[in-house]
Scaffold this active site. Structure first.
Site, mmCIF file in Angstrom:
data_model
loop_
_atom_site.group_PDB
_atom_site.id
_atom_site.type_symbol
_atom_site.label_atom_id
_atom_site.label_comp_id
_atom_site.label_asym_id
_atom_site.label_seq_id
_atom_site.Cartn_x
_atom_site.Cartn_y
_atom_site.Cartn_z
ATOM 1 N N GLY A 34 0.847 -1.178 0.000
ATOM 2 C CA GLY A 34 0.000 0.000 0.000
ATOM 3 C C GLY A 34 0.886 1.232 0.000
ATOM 4 O O GLY A 34 1.810 1.358 0.810
ATOM 5 N N THR A 209 10.640 11.162 -10.961
ATOM 6 C CA THR A 209 11.588 10.057 -10.897
ATOM 7 C C THR A 209 11.791 9.468 -12.293
ATOM 8 O O THR A 209 10.857 9.377 -13.092
ATOM 9 C CB THR A 209 11.121 8.966 -9.918
ATOM 10 O OG1 THR A 209 9.798 8.540 -10.275
ATOM 11 C CG2 THR A 209 11.088 9.517 -8.492
ATOM 12 N N GLY A 214 17.725 8.302 -12.272
ATOM 13 C CA GLY A 214 17.692 9.198 -11.132
ATOM 14 C C GLY A 214 16.397 9.964 -11.004
ATOM 15 O O GLY A 214 15.316 9.426 -11.247
ATOM 16 N N GLY A 243 9.414 3.735 -5.813
ATOM 17 C CA GLY A 243 8.981 5.129 -5.801
ATOM 18 C C GLY A 243 8.534 5.565 -4.411
ATOM 19 O O GLY A 243 8.777 6.701 -3.983
ATOM 20 N N ASP A 244 7.891 4.655 -3.695
ATOM 21 C CA ASP A 244 7.471 4.943 -2.327
ATOM 22 C C ASP A 244 8.701 5.136 -1.437
ATOM 23 O O ASP A 244 8.720 6.003 -0.556
ATOM 24 C CB ASP A 244 6.616 3.809 -1.775
ATOM 25 C CG ASP A 244 5.419 3.495 -2.668
ATOM 26 O OD1 ASP A 244 4.995 4.393 -3.411
ATOM 27 O OD2 ASP A 244 4.920 2.357 -2.599
#
Length: 312
Positions: A34, A209, A214, A243-244
């Site tokens: 999540g 992102t 990078g 990404g989280d």
């Protein structure tokens, strides 16, 4: 789950109008996940105190305990009386084909959550990160943040595909930070009709992102676009949640008062730690190893600066 065979071998070409299949799987792995929970977990591991806001089912009890043990304040979580916590279930065959289902469940009740009582309970909110959730909840929480003068970050991610142009504009308008990857940025431009320059009329900072290339930061406080390279990985295990991880590290850096470049470097480190394990919350933070990797990637000065932001 893993099915030791091929889905296509089980399909009868002239009976696709009445499919009835059952696959005996030989492996089951359950991972905590999540997006909001992944980000909150990462910030908690780094020694910060994020407040998780969302809607879950009664089956959330074990997960709540895990998050609280890792520094996450779950007092903003609403528990549904009738639905289970959202979950994603996926079966993969030997050809890497997948059959998957997403159960939204209690997530739909997030639209009923008001931020003000939570803010009063925890003594104020420095920043609200509006990540993928029930679309109505996302719009409500960005609007309430604007009305109450709470700085917020817009992170539409997967839900951007479900939003029309007007909804995307409503979500993003007035955000302090806009998080996307490079594909999502192009989708946002397409849906809103804005140009990259026009986005900066509506948000303070765009953070995009770029995978192994990078991250790019563009906006207020920067005289030119800032590119921060990724921390080199030792190996790739699972890209889910990287990404989280970046958001967790970046926001922890911002909370610690680091300049944008250093915050993005810390975010890039957490992202690669997530990449190198199987599951978005299976990574472990080792301070000395982290500082060594930061030195190797960005230099001794960057590592020393970021060390001041590491509470653990």
């Amino acid at each position: 789950m893993h099915f030791p065979g091929r889905f296509t071998d089980q399909l009868v070409a002239d009976r696709l109008d009445r499919v009835s299949l059952s696959f005996l799987v030989d492996d089951l792995t359950v991972r905590r996940g999540g997006i909001a929970a992944n980000i909150a977990f990462g910030m908690g591991v780094l020694g910060y105190s994020p407040v998780l806001i969302g809607a879950v089912g009664a089956d959330f009890a074990d997960y709540r305990s895990w998050l609280e043990r890792h520094g996450v304040d779950c007092s903003g979580v609403h528990t549904s009386e009738v639905k289970h916590t959202a979950r994603f279930v996926c079966t993969t065959d030997d050809d890497m084909n997948q059959i998957a289902s997403f159960y939204a469940g209690a997530m739909a009740e997030a639209r009923n959550i008001e931020l003000a009582p939570i803010m009063d309970k925890v003594g104020g909110l420095e920043l609200v990160l509006v990540s993928p959730n029930d679309p109505e909840a996302m719009l409500r929480h960005s609007e309430e943040s604007r009305q109450r003068g709470i700085p917020f970050a817009a992170d539409p991610s997967q839900q951007l595909a479900r939003m029309d142009g007007d909804q995307a504009k409503r979500l993003v308008e007035g955000a302090k930070y806009l998080f996307t990857n490079d594909y999502e940025l192009q989708l946002l431009l397409q849906k809103t009709g804005w140009s990259e320059e026009e986005i900066l009329d509506h948000v303070d900072l765009r953070i995009t992102t770029l995978g192994e290339k990078g991250v790019e930061l563009v906006g207020k406080g920067l005289s030119a676009p800032l590119h921060v390279p990724a921390v080199p990985e030792t190996h790739k295990a699972d890209p889910t949640g990287i990404g989280d991880g970046f958001r967790a590290g970046f926001l922890a850096g911002i909370a610690a008062g680091l300049p944008l470049e250093r915050a993005a470097q810390l975010g890039s480190l957490i992202a690669v730690l997530v990449l190198e394990v199987d599951g978005p919350q299976e990574w472990v933070f080792d301070r000395e190893a982290a500082l060594t990797r930061l030195t190797e990637a960005y230099g001794a000065e960057a590592s020393a600066d970021i060390a001041k932001a590491l509470k653990n």
